[in-house]
Design a protein around this motif. Structure first.
Motif, PDB file in Angstrom:
ATOM      1  N   VAL A 111       1.288 -19.144   7.622  1.00 26.32           N
ATOM      2  CA  VAL A 111       1.163 -18.050   9.014  1.00 26.32           C
ATOM      3  C   VAL A 111       0.881 -16.581   8.916  1.00 26.32           C
ATOM      4  O   VAL A 111       2.055 -16.506   8.257  1.00 26.32           O
ATOM      5  CB  VAL A 111       1.958 -18.414   9.972  1.00 26.32           C
ATOM      6  N   MET A 112       0.202 -16.332   8.824  1.00 23.05           N
ATOM      7  CA  MET A 112       0.195 -14.877   8.384  1.00 23.05           C
ATOM      8  C   MET A 112       0.621 -13.914  10.352  1.00 23.05           C
ATOM      9  O   MET A 112      -0.070 -14.259  11.422  1.00 23.05           O
ATOM     10  CB  MET A 112      -0.554 -13.726   8.083  1.00 23.05           C
ATOM     11  N   PHE A 113       1.753 -14.035  10.147  1.00 21.37           N
ATOM     12  CA  PHE A 113       2.213 -12.720  11.669  1.00 21.37           C
ATOM     13  C   PHE A 113       1.265 -11.665  11.661  1.00 21.37           C
ATOM     14  O   PHE A 113       1.841 -10.557  11.193  1.00 21.37           O
ATOM     15  CB  PHE A 113       3.315 -12.498  12.166  1.00 21.37           C
ATOM     16  N   THR A 114       1.051 -10.927  13.514  1.00 20.35           N
ATOM     17  CA  THR A 114       0.611  -9.845  13.565  1.00 20.35           C
ATOM     18  C   THR A 114       1.257  -9.333  14.866  1.00 20.35           C
ATOM     19  O   THR A 114       2.029  -9.872  15.607  1.00 20.35           O
ATOM     20  CB  THR A 114      -0.918  -9.875  13.865  1.00 20.35           C
ATOM     21  N   ASN A 115       0.618  -8.495  15.686  1.00 21.03           N
ATOM     22  CA  ASN A 115       0.798  -7.663  16.552  1.00 21.03           C
ATOM     23  C   ASN A 115       0.462  -8.453  18.158  1.00 21.03           C
ATOM     24  O   ASN A 115       1.428  -7.981  18.460  1.00 21.03           O
ATOM     25  CB  ASN A 115       1.062  -6.520  16.631  1.00 21.03           C
ATOM     26  N   GLY A 116      -0.485  -9.042  17.955  1.00 22.97           N
ATOM     27  CA  GLY A 116      -1.864  -9.816  19.271  1.00 22.97           C
ATOM     28  C   GLY A 116      -2.824  -9.940  18.613  1.00 22.97           C
ATOM     29  O   GLY A 116      -2.264 -10.128  17.590  1.00 22.97           O
ATOM     30  N   GLY A 117      -3.618  -9.987  19.267  1.00 22.27           N
ATOM     31  CA  GLY A 117      -4.582 -10.515  18.877  1.00 22.27           C
ATOM     32  C   GLY A 117      -5.955 -10.254  17.933  1.00 22.27           C
ATOM     33  O   GLY A 117      -6.653 -10.898  17.204  1.00 22.27           O
ATOM     34  N   ALA A 118      -6.478  -8.908  18.596  1.00 20.84           N
ATOM     35  CA  ALA A 118      -7.185  -8.428  18.590  1.00 20.84           C
ATOM     36  C   ALA A 118      -6.198  -8.477  16.179  1.00 20.84           C
ATOM     37  O   ALA A 118      -7.324  -7.841  15.721  1.00 20.84           O
ATOM     38  CB  ALA A 118      -7.152  -7.039  18.388  1.00 20.84           C
ATOM     39  N   PHE A 301      -4.202 -16.399  -1.984  1.00 20.67           N
ATOM     40  CA  PHE A 301      -3.956 -15.437  -2.316  1.00 20.67           C
ATOM     41  C   PHE A 301      -2.076 -15.073  -3.524  1.00 20.67           C
ATOM     42  O   PHE A 301      -1.547 -13.895  -3.512  1.00 20.67           O
ATOM     43  CB  PHE A 301      -3.401 -14.031  -1.062  1.00 20.67           C
ATOM     44  N   ASP A 302      -2.209 -16.485  -3.919  1.00 18.42           N
ATOM     45  CA  ASP A 302      -0.894 -16.984  -4.394  1.00 18.42           C
ATOM     46  C   ASP A 302      -0.814 -15.938  -6.061  1.00 18.42           C
ATOM     47  O   ASP A 302       0.087 -15.631  -6.306  1.00 18.42           O
ATOM     48  CB  ASP A 302      -0.846 -17.810  -5.149  1.00 18.42           C
ATOM     49  N   GLU A 303      -2.063 -15.665  -6.496  1.00 15.50           N
ATOM     50  CA  GLU A 303      -1.904 -14.671  -7.529  1.00 15.50           C
ATOM     51  C   GLU A 303      -2.376 -13.661  -7.022  1.00 15.50           C
ATOM     52  O   GLU A 303      -2.450 -12.548  -8.340  1.00 15.50           O
ATOM     53  CB  GLU A 303      -1.774 -15.826  -8.878  1.00 15.50           C
ATOM     54  N   ARG A 304      -2.772 -12.836  -5.819  1.00 12.80           N
ATOM     55  CA  ARG A 304      -3.703 -11.955  -5.913  1.00 12.80           C
ATOM     56  C   ARG A 304      -3.072 -11.489  -4.418  1.00 12.80           C
ATOM     57  O   ARG A 304      -3.088 -12.316  -3.866  1.00 12.80           O
ATOM     58  CB  ARG A 304      -4.738 -12.111  -6.074  1.00 12.80           C
ATOM     59  N   ALA A 305      -2.153 -10.027  -4.762  1.00 11.75           N
ATOM     60  CA  ALA A 305      -1.641  -9.521  -3.703  1.00 11.75           C
ATOM     61  C   ALA A 305      -2.943  -9.023  -1.833  1.00 11.75           C
ATOM     62  O   ALA A 305      -4.290  -9.035  -2.088  1.00 11.75           O
ATOM     63  CB  ALA A 305      -1.076  -7.875  -3.588  1.00 11.75           C
ATOM     64  N   TYR A 306      -1.882  -9.764  -1.462  1.00  6.10           N
ATOM     65  CA  TYR A 306      -3.074  -9.723   0.106  1.00  6.10           C
ATOM     66  C   TYR A 306      -3.348  -8.419   0.271  1.00  6.10           C
ATOM     67  O   TYR A 306      -2.110  -7.616   0.108  1.00  6.10           O
ATOM     68  CB  TYR A 306      -2.762 -10.868   1.653  1.00  6.10           C
ATOM     69  N   PRO A 307      -4.105  -7.941   0.037  1.00  2.00           N
ATOM     70  CA  PRO A 307      -4.321  -6.241   0.843  1.00  2.00           C
ATOM     71  C   PRO A 307      -4.323  -5.739   1.789  1.00  2.00           C
ATOM     72  O   PRO A 307      -5.128  -5.219   2.976  1.00  2.00           O
ATOM     73  CB  PRO A 307      -5.405  -5.496   0.032  1.00  2.00           C
ATOM     74  N   GLY A 308      -2.770  -5.864   3.143  1.00  6.53           N
ATOM     75  CA  GLY A 308      -2.966  -5.660   3.939  1.00  6.53           C
ATOM     76  C   GLY A 308      -1.455  -6.388   4.627  1.00  6.53           C
ATOM     77  O   GLY A 308      -0.897  -6.747   4.445  1.00  6.53           O
ATOM     78  N   GLY A 309      -1.487  -5.067   5.692  1.00  8.80           N
ATOM     79  CA  GLY A 309       0.748  -5.720   6.840  1.00  8.80           C
ATOM     80  C   GLY A 309       0.375  -5.015   7.475  1.00  8.80           C
ATOM     81  O   GLY A 309      -0.435  -4.076   8.180  1.00  8.80           O
TER      82      GLY A 309
END
Length: 450
Positions: A111-118, A301-309
């Motif tokens: 799971v990647m958590f965000t602040n909301g649905g959008a 994305f195990d060996e490459r960074a996900y470009p976002g957060g």
């Protein structure tokens, strides 16, 4: 709405009107309710009047207002660690992620958590583009995915129009909706077949190797609560596999019990690559959304960074609320109650109302997720309020509901019934009685044959 009589209520109202800018609203004409307390399936205004909440606000208070166990869990987390950057680990975040993935299909374990649905939708599309190396996205008319730029661009209703500058490389098609079919179908089977044919034609003519993702609400929500016919979502899955397209199911509104199963996708024999969620994950007590990732996409994305957060990704208070919400739902059999409400209370009762009130063109829904499609003529299916509007006729119907202490979710010519999932049968029938009264007003505008 009348200005509150109590001093505290008047102060809250005046401060709001002086300083709060409301979304989706013309500010000068706005006249908001002032609510002071919540109590299960009820909200209490500043003067003490109780309203039965058949809206779950924006369809998120799945376990009702002020559930004591959930309030206590938030307090407990606040006493130890209120906030933490997403790069670190905290028990509440990991526990919430485990409980969520336990309810998702077996192949979705991160799971990647965000602040909301959008923003969950924004990141799901970004993941799909990175994973496939492609750019275009398919969505459907009569769909909605949020109010950020990309999410708005891929939405398929009138709210997009003032905000859409043609960005986002989005292609749309009409999903299946037999009641207002664009495919001239005579059965659910024909509607399904023709919608899938239209989708494949779109892929073929826009370039199969251009598409990163298709995103669909499992059951479209704000656009009208249209459960897809059997075979449609599995058919979309087959097309995604055929053309190498990531399948994203948007469960922001229907996830976590709303339709009588943990996720609406559980009812359609389909496993997507990504699932977006929010709202009911913690009943909206603390803002949270997220994405469930398939193992294949997570491993990419195990060996490459996900470009976002996001600064508040997996916020400890929100995560503690999510973990406790899912425990409460399991312990109190809230998902089972949602299924019961749909099968034994709302389904039969709304069918009876349709027989009684000619203004109800169609009743659609599952669990605690229902829509009444109001019309002025059943044969022509002319909507009570034109597309993109809530006219004076519709406002009169809604005003009867609120005057009698019932809050409903409204969009254009539809009344949406979306109460807390732990609503009692007694309160369900109380709300339906108020709704019955309001529909008599809608019948006054009916001009078709009765």
């Amino acid at each position: 709405m009348p200005i509150p009589q109590s001093a505290e209520g008047r102060k809250a109202y005046e401060l709001d009107r002086a300083h709060v800018f409301h979304s989706w609203s013309a500010q000068a004409s706005l006249d908001p309710f002032v609510f002071a307390k919540g109590d299960g399936s009820y909200l209490i205004d500043a003067d003490g009047k109780r309203y039965l909440d058949f809206s779950s606000q924006l369809v998120f208070t799945n376990i009702g207002h002020q559930h004591p166990r959930l309030v206590e869990a938030i307090k407990k987390q606040a006493e130890t660690l209120c906030t933490l950057a997403p790069a670190h680990a905290v028990a509440s975040r990991g526990e919430a992620a485990k409980l969520i993935t336990d309810r998702l299909p077996d192949s979705l374990n991160k799971v990647m958590f965000t602040n909301g649905g959008a923003d969950a939708v924004e990141h799901a599309i970004r993941m799909a583009r990175l994973y496939t190396g492609r750019y275009k996205v398919i969505s459907q008319f009569r769909g909605y995915h949020g109010a950020t730029q990309q999410a708005m661009n891929i939405s398929g209703d009138n709210r997009r129009w003032p905000n859409d500058y043609g960005a986002g490389a989005t292609c749309r098609f009409f999903g299946p909706f037999l009641y207002r079919s664009v495919y001239h179908a005579r059965s659910e089977e024909e509607e399904c077949e023709r919608a899938l044919e239209a989708l494949e034609n779109l892929i073929a003519f826009e370039g199969p190797e251009a598409f990163a993702a298709i995103i669909l609400e499992t059951i479209p929500g704000t656009a009208g609560f249209m459960p897809p016919p059997e075979g449609f979502l599995p058919g979309v899955r087959e097309l995604c596999d055929k053309y190498g397209i990531v399948m994203i199911l948007d469960e922001v509104m229907v996830g976590f019990g709303r339709t009588g199963s943990w996720f609406a996708l559980d009812q359609f024999d389909v496993t997507p690559d990504l699932v977006t969620f929010a709202k009911g994950v913690n009943s909206g007590y603390v803002p949270m959304g997220g994405i469930g990732l398939s193992d294949d996409i997570a491993h990419f994305f195990d060996e490459r960074a996900y470009p976002g957060g996001l600064t508040y990704s997996g916020h400890p208070l929100a995560a503690a609320a999510a973990a406790e919400t899912l425990k409460i739902m399991a312990d109190e059999k809230i998902v089972e109650n949602a299924a019961h409400l749909g099968n034994d209370v709302f389904g039969p009762a709304l069918a009876e109302l349709q027989d009684k009130h000619p203004s109800i063109g169609e009743v659609r829904g599952r669990g605690a997720f229902w829509a009444l499609d109001l019309v002025t003529d059943r044969e022509t299916k002319e909507p009570l309020s034109p597309y993109g509007t809530v006219n004076e006729k519709m406002k009169q119907v809604l005003s009867v509901c609120t005057a009698n202490g019932l809050l409903v979710f409204n969009n254009m010519h539809r009344i949406h019934i979306t109460p807390p999932l732990n609503l009692s049968d007694e309160d369900a029938r109380k709300g339906l009685a108020i709704l019955d009264n309001a529909l008599s007003v809608a019948d006054e505008f009916y001009v078709g044959a009765k």
